[in-house]
Design a protein around this motif. Sequence first.
Motif, PDB file in Angstrom:
ATOM      1  N   ALA A 182       9.134  -2.085   2.535  1.00 40.18           N
ATOM      2  CA  ALA A 182       7.841  -1.386   2.561  1.00 40.18           C
ATOM      3  C   ALA A 182       7.373  -0.973   4.047  1.00 40.18           C
ATOM      4  CB  ALA A 182       7.051  -2.288   2.873  1.00 40.18           C
ATOM      5  N   ASN A 183       8.350  -1.037   5.107  1.00 41.55           N
ATOM      6  CA  ASN A 183       8.567  -0.418   5.968  1.00 41.55           C
ATOM      7  C   ASN A 183       9.098   1.505   6.131  1.00 41.55           C
ATOM      8  OD1 ASN A 183       7.225  -2.089   7.900  1.00 41.55           O
ATOM      9  ND2 ASN A 183       9.156  -3.276   8.440  1.00 41.55           N
ATOM     10  N   LYS A 184      10.194   1.736   4.942  1.00 40.59           N
ATOM     11  CA  LYS A 184      10.922   2.628   5.093  1.00 40.59           C
ATOM     12  C   LYS A 184       9.180   3.043   3.928  1.00 40.59           C
ATOM     13  CE  LYS A 184      15.405   1.815   3.799  1.00 40.59           C
ATOM     14  NZ  LYS A 184      16.334   1.576   2.603  1.00 40.59           N
ATOM     15  N   GLU A 185       8.230   2.813   3.441  1.00 41.94           N
ATOM     16  CA  GLU A 185       7.205   4.080   3.048  1.00 41.94           C
ATOM     17  C   GLU A 185       6.042   4.134   3.500  1.00 41.94           C
ATOM     18  OE1 GLU A 185       7.350   1.667  -0.938  1.00 41.94           O
ATOM     19  OE2 GLU A 185       9.503   1.982  -1.701  1.00 41.94           O
ATOM     20  N   LEU A 186       5.397   2.682   4.430  1.00 41.46           N
ATOM     21  CA  LEU A 186       4.649   2.180   5.364  1.00 41.46           C
ATOM     22  C   LEU A 186       3.763   3.207   5.992  1.00 41.46           C
ATOM     23  CD1 LEU A 186       2.884   0.604   6.261  1.00 41.46           C
ATOM     24  CD2 LEU A 186       4.365   0.253   8.298  1.00 41.46           C
ATOM     25  N   ASP A 187       4.403   4.693   6.575  1.00 41.48           N
ATOM     26  CA  ASP A 187       4.031   5.913   6.531  1.00 41.48           C
ATOM     27  C   ASP A 187       3.583   6.715   5.983  1.00 41.48           C
ATOM     28  OD1 ASP A 187       5.011   4.486   9.207  1.00 41.48           O
ATOM     29  OD2 ASP A 187       6.994   6.277   9.913  1.00 41.48           O
ATOM     30  N   TYR A 188       4.380   6.662   5.143  1.00 40.30           N
ATOM     31  CA  TYR A 188       3.393   7.961   3.768  1.00 40.30           C
ATOM     32  C   TYR A 188       2.695   7.397   2.732  1.00 40.30           C
ATOM     33  CZ  TYR A 188       3.946  10.642  -0.314  1.00 40.30           C
ATOM     34  OH  TYR A 188       3.510  11.691  -1.187  1.00 40.30           O
ATOM     35  N   ASN A 189       2.496   5.809   2.971  1.00 43.51           N
ATOM     36  CA  ASN A 189       1.745   5.623   2.412  1.00 43.51           C
ATOM     37  C   ASN A 189       0.295   5.324   3.088  1.00 43.51           C
ATOM     38  OD1 ASN A 189       2.672   4.742   0.283  1.00 43.51           O
ATOM     39  ND2 ASN A 189       3.471   2.597   0.352  1.00 43.51           N
ATOM     40  N   SER A 190       0.407   5.281   4.385  1.00 45.13           N
ATOM     41  CA  SER A 190      -0.688   5.200   5.156  1.00 45.13           C
ATOM     42  C   SER A 190      -1.348   6.648   5.379  1.00 45.13           C
ATOM     43  CB  SER A 190       0.232   4.792   6.767  1.00 45.13           C
ATOM     44  OG  SER A 190       0.605   3.338   6.837  1.00 45.13           O
ATOM     45  N   PHE A 191      -0.937   7.452   5.518  1.00 45.46           N
ATOM     46  CA  PHE A 191      -1.049   9.352   5.547  1.00 45.46           C
ATOM     47  C   PHE A 191      -2.301   9.446   4.353  1.00 45.46           C
ATOM     48  CE2 PHE A 191      -0.309  13.324   3.546  1.00 45.46           C
ATOM     49  CZ  PHE A 191      -1.158  13.568   4.821  1.00 45.46           C
ATOM     50  N   LEU A 192      -1.341   8.857   3.241  1.00 42.41           N
ATOM     51  CA  LEU A 192      -2.467   9.292   1.811  1.00 42.41           C
ATOM     52  C   LEU A 192      -3.361   8.217   1.528  1.00 42.41           C
ATOM     53  CD1 LEU A 192       0.418   8.415  -0.721  1.00 42.41           C
ATOM     54  CD2 LEU A 192      -0.181  10.790  -0.493  1.00 42.41           C
ATOM     55  N   LEU A 193      -3.274   7.464   2.316  1.00 44.74           N
ATOM     56  CA  LEU A 193      -4.651   5.987   2.048  1.00 44.74           C
ATOM     57  C   LEU A 193      -5.418   6.546   3.580  1.00 44.74           C
ATOM     58  CD1 LEU A 193      -5.817   3.422   1.866  1.00 44.74           C
ATOM     59  CD2 LEU A 193      -4.516   2.231   3.839  1.00 44.74           C
ATOM     60  N   ASN A 194      -5.032   7.305   4.543  1.00 46.38           N
ATOM     61  CA  ASN A 194      -5.988   7.484   5.270  1.00 46.38           C
ATOM     62  C   ASN A 194      -6.974   9.263   5.074  1.00 46.38           C
ATOM     63  OD1 ASN A 194      -5.639   5.955   7.749  1.00 46.38           O
ATOM     64  ND2 ASN A 194      -3.832   6.943   8.397  1.00 46.38           N
ATOM     65  N   GLU A 195      -6.140   9.659   3.899  1.00 44.88           N
ATOM     66  CA  GLU A 195      -6.736  10.995   3.435  1.00 44.88           C
ATOM     67  C   GLU A 195      -7.645  10.725   2.524  1.00 44.88           C
ATOM     68  OE1 GLU A 195      -4.348  14.997   1.712  1.00 44.88           O
ATOM     69  OE2 GLU A 195      -3.541  13.593   0.867  1.00 44.88           O
TER      70      GLU A 195
END
Length: 557
Positions: A182-195
Amino acid sequence: MLVDLRIKNYALIEQLQLQPSALLNIITGETGAGKSIMLGAIGLLLGNRADSKMLFDTAKKCVIEGHFDISGYQLQDIFEAEDLDYDAQCILRREISPAGKSRAFVNDTPVTLDALRKIGANLMDIHSQHDTLLLGDAVFQLNLLDLYAGLVPTRAQYGTAYRQYRKLEADLKSVESQVAQANKELDYNSFLLNELEEARLDTEDQEAMEQEIKQLEHAEEIKFKLTQALQALTESEYCATGSMKEAASLLGQVSTYADAFKDLKVRLDSCLIELHDIADEVETAERRTEGDPARIDELQGRLTTLYNLQRKHQVRDLPGLLEVREELREKVGSVLNLDREISRLRRDTEGALATVTRRGAQLSEQRQRSFPKFQKELASLLADLGMPNSRIVVQYSVGQPTTSGIDVVSILFTANKGAQPQTLSKAASGGEFSRLMLCIKYMLADKTALPTIVFDEIDTGISGEIAVKVGRMMQQMAKKHQLIAISHLPQMAAAGDSHYFVYKEDRADRTISRIRELTLQERIREIAQMISGANPSEYAFQSARELLAMRGEELVG
């Protein structure tokens, strides 16, 4: 104890019935006569795997049935655990069809093989030559030591704690693996969510915006058309409202002549009211319709954002984006939840390990206290069996927790004075192995509540006076347990309370295996033949009588 054993259509056995005594039963016969086959049938009765190739007549089913008297062994809990009715007279039955299908019954109730094994394990213990070889195995030795020390309940408690610890440890590793992924995907998922969060999707109405921008882009055309419509309704010389008023007046003039005209006048008045309302709304819409470039730019910007997000996330509409946002919220939030779950599992795992360590230390301490007594008692029994210089040492060390505790044990042995004890596999011969195993079984006999114990040639490698002593030892065991022993030794044959003889019978078409209980005179002859061969001498007969006399048989002739 076993009261009645019936075997039908198994291997060389067409039909066999055995009704052993409650004490020591000896089974003899030539090699290959069927003694091991009978043990195989008993194994099936206790839940071993079946093979249709072992059928005597491949067109008929095999049936093995054992009747047990278990009234004095307090086995009610075992039956209750398997949801079976308890009866002091227990019947186990196993059937194997010609097609290889196996069925098992306890007191005529169908059961699984697992249930049959659990019940059977509390009724009979079959000691084979394989078990003697297992004596060299460290795990087997530890099991024997725990049974001797009466530590089975304590070890079961430890085992429960250990399994709980390993489960928590496995759960922790699983969650840690999930977090790492999950941590590997966290930054990307967080960026998509913020968008998606910044797009304020909850306040948007894509369909309404698309309709509004369409109106704004065609405002001039709309305003012109609305003006024309308003003129047609109210302002032109022949406008709709004027024409309808004139028609209504004319109908009013003739309404007194017929009710139908009056009704038409009423309906036309209603239409006129509706027409005035439409004209008012058209006028209002015309006044409000104005071009607004700034508003167009704003709406286009918001719609462009939505369209880009939809292409990016491969959805077709705003509800699809909202669903993607919720999924991303769950993924991002789950990392935080997993962190909390890891913290909890670490605490629980540490606590479980502390429990395992504590119970393991208690188990180890109790084990170590039993070792000197075990060593002394086993050495004493071996001395009685012709091994006066034998020495037993239980070597142990403390290791990491395992399913059986924190102890690593090894039973060391030497039969020779001055020799250093070594592991059993290195130090013991075949005969010594047999005597060791018999002594251990003798020591454990008082620790178990097994109704019936079966020995398959446990006297291998011994003879003479030692065989006589082994027979006496088994007679002692038989005071508390029903014993069935397969033997090739005349001394053992003479020690039995009952003596059964297994033999082959040749028919015209095939050979079958049979068994019968020997009379006193038949026992004398069989033992004499075991001493000196097929044609025993008078000396062999006299020796047979003497061996039987040692157990108090009243001899004739």
